[in-house]
Write an enzyme that holds these catalytic residues in place. Structure first.
Site, PDB file in Angstrom:
ATOM      1  N   LEU A   1       0.837  -1.216   0.000  1.00  0.00           N
ATOM      2  CA  LEU A   1       0.000   0.000   0.000  1.00  0.00           C
ATOM      3  C   LEU A   1       0.860   1.250   0.000  1.00  0.00           C
ATOM      4  O   LEU A   1       0.389   2.358  -0.227  1.00  0.00           O
ATOM      5  CB  LEU A   1      -0.899  -0.001   1.240  1.00  0.00           C
ATOM      6  N   GLY A  39       6.936   3.547   4.158  1.00  0.00           N
ATOM      7  CA  GLY A  39       7.331   4.688   5.002  1.00  0.00           C
ATOM      8  C   GLY A  39       8.827   4.589   5.248  1.00  0.00           C
ATOM      9  O   GLY A  39       9.513   3.758   4.666  1.00  0.00           O
ATOM     10  N   GLY A  83       9.623   1.080   6.805  1.00  0.00           N
ATOM     11  CA  GLY A  83       9.221  -0.194   6.214  1.00  0.00           C
ATOM     12  C   GLY A  83       7.951  -0.086   5.395  1.00  0.00           C
ATOM     13  O   GLY A  83       7.358   0.982   5.260  1.00  0.00           O
ATOM     14  N   HIS A  84       7.561  -1.235   4.853  1.00  0.00           N
ATOM     15  CA  HIS A  84       6.418  -1.294   3.933  1.00  0.00           C
ATOM     16  C   HIS A  84       5.098  -1.456   4.673  1.00  0.00           C
ATOM     17  O   HIS A  84       5.076  -1.958   5.804  1.00  0.00           O
ATOM     18  CB  HIS A  84       6.589  -2.512   3.021  1.00  0.00           C
ATOM     19  N   LYS A  91       1.719  -3.022   8.736  1.00  0.00           N
ATOM     20  CA  LYS A  91       2.963  -2.266   8.597  1.00  0.00           C
ATOM     21  C   LYS A  91       4.081  -3.133   9.151  1.00  0.00           C
ATOM     22  O   LYS A  91       4.006  -3.609  10.287  1.00  0.00           O
ATOM     23  CB  LYS A  91       2.895  -0.937   9.342  1.00  0.00           C
ATOM     24  N   ASP A 121       2.180  15.491  15.136  1.00  0.00           N
ATOM     25  CA  ASP A 121       2.731  15.269  13.787  1.00  0.00           C
ATOM     26  C   ASP A 121       1.622  15.325  12.736  1.00  0.00           C
ATOM     27  O   ASP A 121       1.578  14.493  11.829  1.00  0.00           O
ATOM     28  CB  ASP A 121       3.449  13.902  13.754  1.00  0.00           C
TER      29      ASP A 121
END
Ligand SMILES: Nc1ncnc(NCCc2cnc(NC(=O)Nc3cccc(C(F)(F)F)c3)s2)c1Br
EC number: 2.7.11.1
Length: 273
Positions: free
Chosen positions: A20, A23, A26-27, A43, A137
């Site tokens: 998807l 980051g 990681g994926h 994640k 954030d």
């Protein structure tokens, strides 16, 4: 408890689908929990990288904080599990993906779409602040879109409980309020500042204090060097709201419940928000 909330999970409990997105750490994969057929986002984080970056405590805090949050505009973190090399976060799947990609595609949003997003984010933040959680954030990269086009705040990797106010630097510079850039004490009003930055970026397509060099962004933030370009045309009501949120003195920023009563929000946000 929803199907994916209970027991000790392992990778075998899921059919892994497409990626998807990826980051820093990681994926993220689409995955289906086998017994319930429930779609989730998984994640995958490498332990080595988490240890190297000394963020393991932050991840623990995110899981702890997220386990108590239930709100339609906050992406659920159902739980986590780990194997020898990786940590897996079991997340609510947002079928319409990442907001920043939509913002890139259509350059900037209409006032109605921007106001609807800002109102739903304000409600989610009122809920978080009510639980003494600040996100810290808030930026387009951390916003996802649900099946009905509704906004979901994701990634509480930088969130904290306010009783232990933090002085750590975090997030990209663009969204940080003066008190964080000057790394002094900060409280829930940091999220009001970031929401103001976000509202500006929804309407103009760029954040208000953007500059070529980091040091120039820093200078523009601490000076609150707020300028409204002539294009695209933006209503004075929207500019008024943004000007009441991007205030240096954190105690003078428009409180979130007052934001929901602001004329620009009342006149432009979809009621369901
Ligand atoms: N369509 C989609 N549907 C659902 N999700 C999607 N993407 C994942 C969004 C996330 C939600 N929560 C997250 N949390 C973290 O990443 N946490 C994290 C990660 C590393 C280090 C750390 C820490 F250690 F630094 F805190 C904390 S990423 C997508 Br695309």
């Amino acid at each position: 408890a929803s199907p994916v909330e209970q027991r000790r999970w392992t990778l075998n409990d899921f059919d892994i689908g497409s990626s998807l997105g990826r980051g820093k750490f990681g994926h993220v994969y689409l995955a289906r929990e086998k017994t319930s057929n429930h779609l989730v986002a998984l994640k995958v984080l490498f332990k080595s990288q988490l240890q190297q970056s000394q963020v393991v405590h932050q991840l623990r805090r995110e899981v702890e904080i997220q386990s108590h949050l239930r709100h339609p505009h906050i992406l659920r973190l159902y739980g986590y599990f780990y194997d020898q090399f990786r940590v897996y976060l079991i997340l609510e799947y947002a079928p319409k993906g990442e907001l920043y990609k939509q913002l890139q595609k259509c350059k900037y949003f209409s006032e109605r779409r921007a106001a609807t997003y800002v109102a739903s984010l304000a409600r989610a933040l009122i809920y978080c602040h009510g639980k003494h959680v600040i996100h810290r954030d808030i930026k387009p990269e951390n916003l996802l879109i649900g099946a009905q086009g509704e906004l979901k705040i994701a990634d509480f990797g930088w969130s904290v409980h306010t009783f232990n106010r933090r002085r750590t630097m975090c997030g990209t510079l663009d969204y940080l309020p003066p008190e964080m850039v000057e790394s002094v004490e900060h409280d829930a009003s940091v999220d009001i500042w970031s929401l103001g930055v976000l509202c500006y970026e929804f309407l103009y397509g760029v954040p208000p204090f953007e500059a070529k060099e980091h040091v120039d962004t820093y200078r523009r933030i601490v000076k609150v060097d707020l300028k409204f370009p002539p294009k695209p045309i933006v209503s004075s009501a929207a500019k008024d709201l943004i000007s009441q949120m991007l205030v240096k003195d954190s105690s003078k920023r428009l409180p979130l419940h007052k934001l929901l009563e602001h004329p620009w929000i009342v006149q432009n946000a979809e009621p369901s928000g």
